[in-house]
Design a protein around this motif. Structure first.
Motif, PDB file in Angstrom:
ATOM      1  N   VAL A  16      30.524  34.594  32.259  1.00 48.49           N
ATOM      2  CA  VAL A  16      31.755  34.950  32.981  1.00 48.49           C
ATOM      3  C   VAL A  16      32.372  36.229  32.424  1.00 48.49           C
ATOM      4  O   VAL A  16      33.030  36.980  33.150  1.00 48.49           O
ATOM      5  N   TYR A  19      32.583  39.625  34.310  1.00 45.75           N
ATOM      6  CA  TYR A  19      33.500  39.650  35.456  1.00 45.75           C
ATOM      7  C   TYR A  19      34.951  39.784  34.989  1.00 45.75           C
ATOM      8  O   TYR A  19      35.765  40.428  35.646  1.00 45.75           O
ATOM      9  N   LYS A  22      35.323  43.375  34.249  1.00 43.63           N
ATOM     10  CA  LYS A  22      35.223  44.176  35.474  1.00 43.63           C
ATOM     11  C   LYS A  22      36.510  44.134  36.286  1.00 43.63           C
ATOM     12  O   LYS A  22      36.945  45.152  36.851  1.00 43.63           O
ATOM     13  N   PHE A  23      37.145  42.951  36.380  1.00 45.36           N
ATOM     14  CA  PHE A  23      38.283  42.785  37.282  1.00 45.36           C
ATOM     15  C   PHE A  23      39.632  43.080  36.627  1.00 45.36           C
ATOM     16  O   PHE A  23      40.650  43.104  37.325  1.00 45.36           O
ATOM     17  N   VAL A 286      34.867  34.346  42.635  1.00 45.78           N
ATOM     18  CA  VAL A 286      35.133  35.573  41.876  1.00 45.78           C
ATOM     19  C   VAL A 286      34.293  35.659  40.603  1.00 45.78           C
ATOM     20  O   VAL A 286      33.821  36.741  40.237  1.00 45.78           O
ATOM     21  N   TYR A 287      34.065  34.524  39.927  1.00 44.28           N
ATOM     22  CA  TYR A 287      33.456  34.572  38.592  1.00 44.28           C
ATOM     23  C   TYR A 287      32.036  34.011  38.516  1.00 44.28           C
ATOM     24  O   TYR A 287      31.464  33.967  37.426  1.00 44.28           O
ATOM     25  N   HIS A 289      28.092  34.426  40.059  1.00 40.81           N
ATOM     26  CA  HIS A 289      27.330  35.515  40.674  1.00 40.81           C
ATOM     27  C   HIS A 289      27.167  35.361  42.188  1.00 40.81           C
ATOM     28  O   HIS A 289      27.479  36.283  42.948  1.00 40.81           O
ATOM     29  N   GLY A 382      27.209  47.840  38.552  1.00 39.43           N
ATOM     30  CA  GLY A 382      26.805  46.919  39.618  1.00 39.43           C
ATOM     31  C   GLY A 382      25.668  47.404  40.501  1.00 39.43           C
ATOM     32  O   GLY A 382      25.303  46.731  41.463  1.00 39.43           O
ATOM     33  N   GLU A 385      22.726  44.959  40.700  1.00 39.64           N
ATOM     34  CA  GLU A 385      22.996  43.819  41.572  1.00 39.64           C
ATOM     35  C   GLU A 385      22.895  44.215  43.034  1.00 39.64           C
ATOM     36  O   GLU A 385      22.421  43.436  43.871  1.00 39.64           O
ATOM     37  N   ARG A 417      21.567  35.767  37.108  1.00 41.60           N
ATOM     38  CA  ARG A 417      21.634  36.012  38.541  1.00 41.60           C
ATOM     39  C   ARG A 417      20.775  35.037  39.331  1.00 41.60           C
ATOM     40  O   ARG A 417      20.333  35.340  40.437  1.00 41.60           O
TER      41      ARG A 417
END
Length: 449
Positions: A16, A19, A22-23, A286-287, A289, A382, A385, A417
């Motif tokens: 986690v 993320y 990232k956010f 959100v958290y 994949h 990203g 991904e 992933r």
């Protein structure tokens, strides 16, 4: 029991962490359907949103109140009226809307004010600030129907909302707007959320609704063979919208999808449709994949595409350093020229920043993803991904059930992933014959939903 918990918790928490990084400092606009509150989901939603905010995300929360207004109308002996998917708001309906909005604001603020020990809200401090951030205009008369006090967003007070978010507060908006003369207009939650997300150029627009997402085939019922499409490129979403009948109610497939497409076309890179019926749905979306609902993403299709022979030089330049250090198996120019159509690339201003090749084994209903490479200049943004998602879409479109990779150094990236490790004996016979037993590459497989 403790050791089992530790074994599962630590890898999960580590997965986690990217993320969370990232956010941080990003802006999410979250639209919660009134049906979610009517279904008793407010407490858990408040806990999850408070947790997300505590990790540095700026949140604008827009609540709906469709069932609450209808309940008020019913109590007063009036029947809800709609046309073109919009409520016709007469004087009685406007009074009901104002009552419902006041009550819901009170309930939402109360939910974010809880701080009981031994609950997720313990020691949390969530300031919720509402205000007249929306200027509205009347819908007017459409096809001979007077919508009276129903309105549309005319302007969003970006500066006011931004200042409030920068203070560390959560912004709460009801689906109301006011004209410069002070007249109140009843708006839809979906339009307010979309307009605010667009005006703020938010990083995400999230709809928590009774709709679980968009299915692979929206015309067919839910089944294992017709799962939720977890990611829709903007172009595919636009194409789907054109094929669907017009939406007049929230349960119509096109209802939320049209708002997601509108937001993405206006600069919001990611829009989500997720079900409030699943506990923790927003955290899962959100958290985790693959998420739980449907994400419409503006993936800049001009830069994410299948390769041509003209791209061979750029692909060679990208992968050569990784071949030199042994991360990738060396491929000749002739081989890449021959297989150029198998490659997916991310290209910007003539420079290729990421690539991957897909080699199908139709007899085994699987395909190998090879040479997944991201330039060191853009790693962590990203692109890997994005390429993986496109390769998965290509494999699905070819009717394959899975994809697999062989790797010696990036096992954990793939496991995070959705890939799982298997024995090399799992490989299709044709690929097994080419397997280099001296290299001892690990084989990882991902099933395609």
């Amino acid at each position: 029991m403790t050791s089992v918990f530790n074994f599962t918790f630590v890898p999960w928490f580590r997965s986690v962490a990217p993320y969370i990084h990232k956010f941080r400092n990003q802006t999410f606009v979250v639209g919660i359907a009134g049906e979610a509150i009517a279904a008793g989901k407010l407490q858990s939603l408040a806990q999850d949103l408070a947790m997300i905010q505590s990790m540095g995300v700026k949140i604008v929360l827009v609540h709906g109140f469709r069932p609450q207004v209808n309940e008020q109308l019913k109590a007063k002996g009036h029947t809800p009226k709609y046309s073109h998917g919009i409520r016709i708001t007469d004087e009685v309906a406007l009074d009901c809307a104002q009552e419902a909005a006041g009550q819901l604001r009170y309930e939402i603020e109360a939910a974010f004010s809880q701080g009981l020990p031994n609950t997720p809200m313990a020691d949390s401090t969530v300031r919720v600030i509402s205000g007249n951030f929306i200027t509205a205009r009347p819908v007017g008369i459409v096809d001979g129907i007077d919508f009276q006090h129903s309105g549309l967003v005319r302007k969003v007070d970006i500066a006011g909302i931004t200042r409030t978010l920068d203070m560390g507060a959560m912004v709460l908006l009801s689906p109301f707007g006011f004209s410069p003369t002070g007249e109140a207009f009843n708006l839809s939650m979906e339009e307010v959320a979309t307009s605010v997300a667009t005006a703020l150029q938010a990083d995400k627009l999230i709809f928590l609704t009774e709709v679980p997402g968009i299915r692979t085939d929206p015309t067919q019922p839910a089944s294992e063979d017709n799962p939720i499409d977890t990611e829709l490129p903007l172009a595919a979403a636009e194409k789907l919208l054109k094929a669907l009948p017009a939406a007049n109610q929230p349960t119509d497939t096109a209802f939320y999808l049209q708002h997601c497409v509108k937001a993405c076309k206006a600069g919001v890179e990611r829009s989500h449709i997720i079900p409030f019926s699943v506990d923790g749905a927003i955290l899962l979306e959100v958290y985790v994949h693959d998420g739980i609902g449907t994400m419409v993403v503006d993936e800049k299709l001009e830069s994410l595409r299948e390769a041509t022979e003209e791209d061979v030089g750029g692909i060679l330049q990208l992968i050569e350093p990784f071949e030199r250090d042994g991360t990738l198996v060396k491929r000749s120019r002739t081989e890449i020229e021959r297989d150029a159509g198998n490659y997916t690339i991310i290209e910007h201003d003539g420079v290729i920043f990421a690539c991957a090749a897909l080699y199908p084994y139709p007899e085994a209903k699987t395909a190998e993803m090879a040479a997944l490479t991201v330039s060191p200049d853009v790693q962590g943004q990203g692109d890997g991904e994005r390429v993986l998602k496109r390769v998965e879409q290509r494999a699905k479109a070819a009717g394959l059930d899975s994809i697999f990779v062989l790797t010696t150094r990036t096992m954990h990236w793939f496991i995070k992933r959705g890939f799982v490790q298997v024995d090399p004996e799992w490989l299709p016979e044709a690929r097994k014959r080419k397997y280099n037993w001296d290299r001892k590459s690990q084989v990882l497989v991902k099933k395609l939903g």
